[in-house]
Design a protein around this motif. Structure first.
Motif, PDB file in Angstrom:
ATOM      1  N   GLU A  27       0.841  -1.197   0.000  1.00 58.26           N
ATOM      2  CA  GLU A  27       0.000   0.000   0.000  1.00 58.26           C
ATOM      3  C   GLU A  27       0.879   1.251   0.000  1.00 58.26           C
ATOM      4  OE1 GLU A  27      -3.755   1.426  -0.364  1.00 58.26           O
ATOM      5  OE2 GLU A  27      -3.323  -0.688  -0.061  1.00 58.26           O
ATOM      6  N   THR A  28       0.547   2.223  -0.847  1.00 58.85           N
ATOM      7  CA  THR A  28       1.284   3.495  -0.897  1.00 58.85           C
ATOM      8  C   THR A  28       0.294   4.634  -1.061  1.00 58.85           C
ATOM      9  OG1 THR A  28       1.513   3.677  -3.296  1.00 58.85           O
ATOM     10  CG2 THR A  28       3.175   2.346  -2.131  1.00 58.85           C
ATOM     11  N   ASP A  29       0.814   5.856  -0.942  1.00 56.49           N
ATOM     12  CA  ASP A  29       0.000   7.038  -1.239  1.00 56.49           C
ATOM     13  C   ASP A  29       0.153   7.467  -2.689  1.00 56.49           C
ATOM     14  OD1 ASP A  29      -1.012   7.234   1.348  1.00 56.49           O
ATOM     15  OD2 ASP A  29       0.640   8.509   2.030  1.00 56.49           O
ATOM     16  N   CYS A  30       0.941   6.707  -3.452  1.00 58.48           N
ATOM     17  CA  CYS A  30       1.173   7.026  -4.865  1.00 58.48           C
ATOM     18  C   CYS A  30      -0.084   6.739  -5.679  1.00 58.48           C
ATOM     19  CB  CYS A  30       2.312   6.162  -5.418  1.00 58.48           C
ATOM     20  SG  CYS A  30       3.862   6.298  -4.528  1.00 58.48           S
ATOM     21  N   GLU A  31      -0.237   7.502  -6.753  1.00 52.83           N
ATOM     22  CA  GLU A  31      -1.305   7.175  -7.691  1.00 52.83           C
ATOM     23  C   GLU A  31      -0.853   5.957  -8.481  1.00 52.83           C
ATOM     24  OE1 GLU A  31      -3.174  10.148 -10.048  1.00 52.83           O
ATOM     25  OE2 GLU A  31      -2.655  11.714  -8.612  1.00 52.83           O
ATOM     26  N   CYS A  59       8.608   4.863  -1.676  1.00 49.02           N
ATOM     27  CA  CYS A  59       7.747   4.263  -0.641  1.00 49.02           C
ATOM     28  C   CYS A  59       8.189   2.852  -0.263  1.00 49.02           C
ATOM     29  CB  CYS A  59       6.294   4.241  -1.107  1.00 49.02           C
ATOM     30  SG  CYS A  59       5.570   5.871  -1.260  1.00 49.02           S
TER      31      CYS A  59
END
Length: 181
Positions: A10-14, A171
């Motif tokens: 899981e990341t905050d990247c699109e 990330c």
């Protein structure tokens, strides 16, 4: 069907796999060696087969309906990044590469003609004859030119994909998959 980019965590990247790039890579199944991606790969002498090594889901079809089992294929982030970087570099080194790609300027007319032949054929033999006639056209297997290569869409989408991969790296992502569904 479209490509999706899935990181191993899981990341905050699109999770951006651009729509144009998705269409570009999925052509192989429809046009084989005549696809833009296959031609570009030959022209730039770059192996883009990693983008054909995709994960896919069977969209809920039961195995007894003839659907294949779902597939999951992971790629090391460094490998995918290297291919994307190499692709961008090859295009920079050969900015007119797209002029060597063969397109079918009459593709829509050919498809309309084929539809007309098949819809109006009085029998199967006439339909087969009409189909064979369309297939004799020298460019019938080539895709139309949507301008994706010549207008810079491919390069822009590769840069978007590169940004996503860079975000993943920051990330701690180590593997990704191309999900095709």
């Amino acid at each position: 069907m479209d490509y999706y980019l899935i990181p191993d965590q899981e990341t905050d990247c699109e999770n951006e796999f651009p729509q144009g790039l998705s269409f570009f890579f999925e052509q192989v199944g429809g046009y084989n060696e005549h696809a833009e991606v296959a031609q570009v790969s030959r022209i730039l002498q770059i192996d883009l087969s990693i983008f054909q090594q995709v994960s896919w889901e069977n969209d809920g079809l039961e195995a007894d309906e003839g659907a294949d089992e779902p597939s999951t294929v992971w790629h090391h982030l460094d490998t995918v990044t290297a291919v994307v970087e190499n692709f961008i570099t090859k295009i920079q080194q050969h900015p007119d590469y797209f002029t060597q790609v063969v397109h079918n300027p009459n593709r829509q007319n050919d498809l309309n003609r084929l539809h007309h032949i098949l819809s109006n054929a009085p029998n199967e033999a006439a339909a087969i004859t009409g189909f064979e006639e369309v297939m004799t056209q020298p460019l019938h297997l080539y895709p139309p030119d949507y301008g994706y290569l010549s207008q810079g869409g491919l390069v822009a989408d590769l840069h978007t994909l590169r940004q996503t991969l860079q975000c993943y790296r920051s990330c701690g992502v180590t593997s990704v998959q191309f999900l095709y569904m």
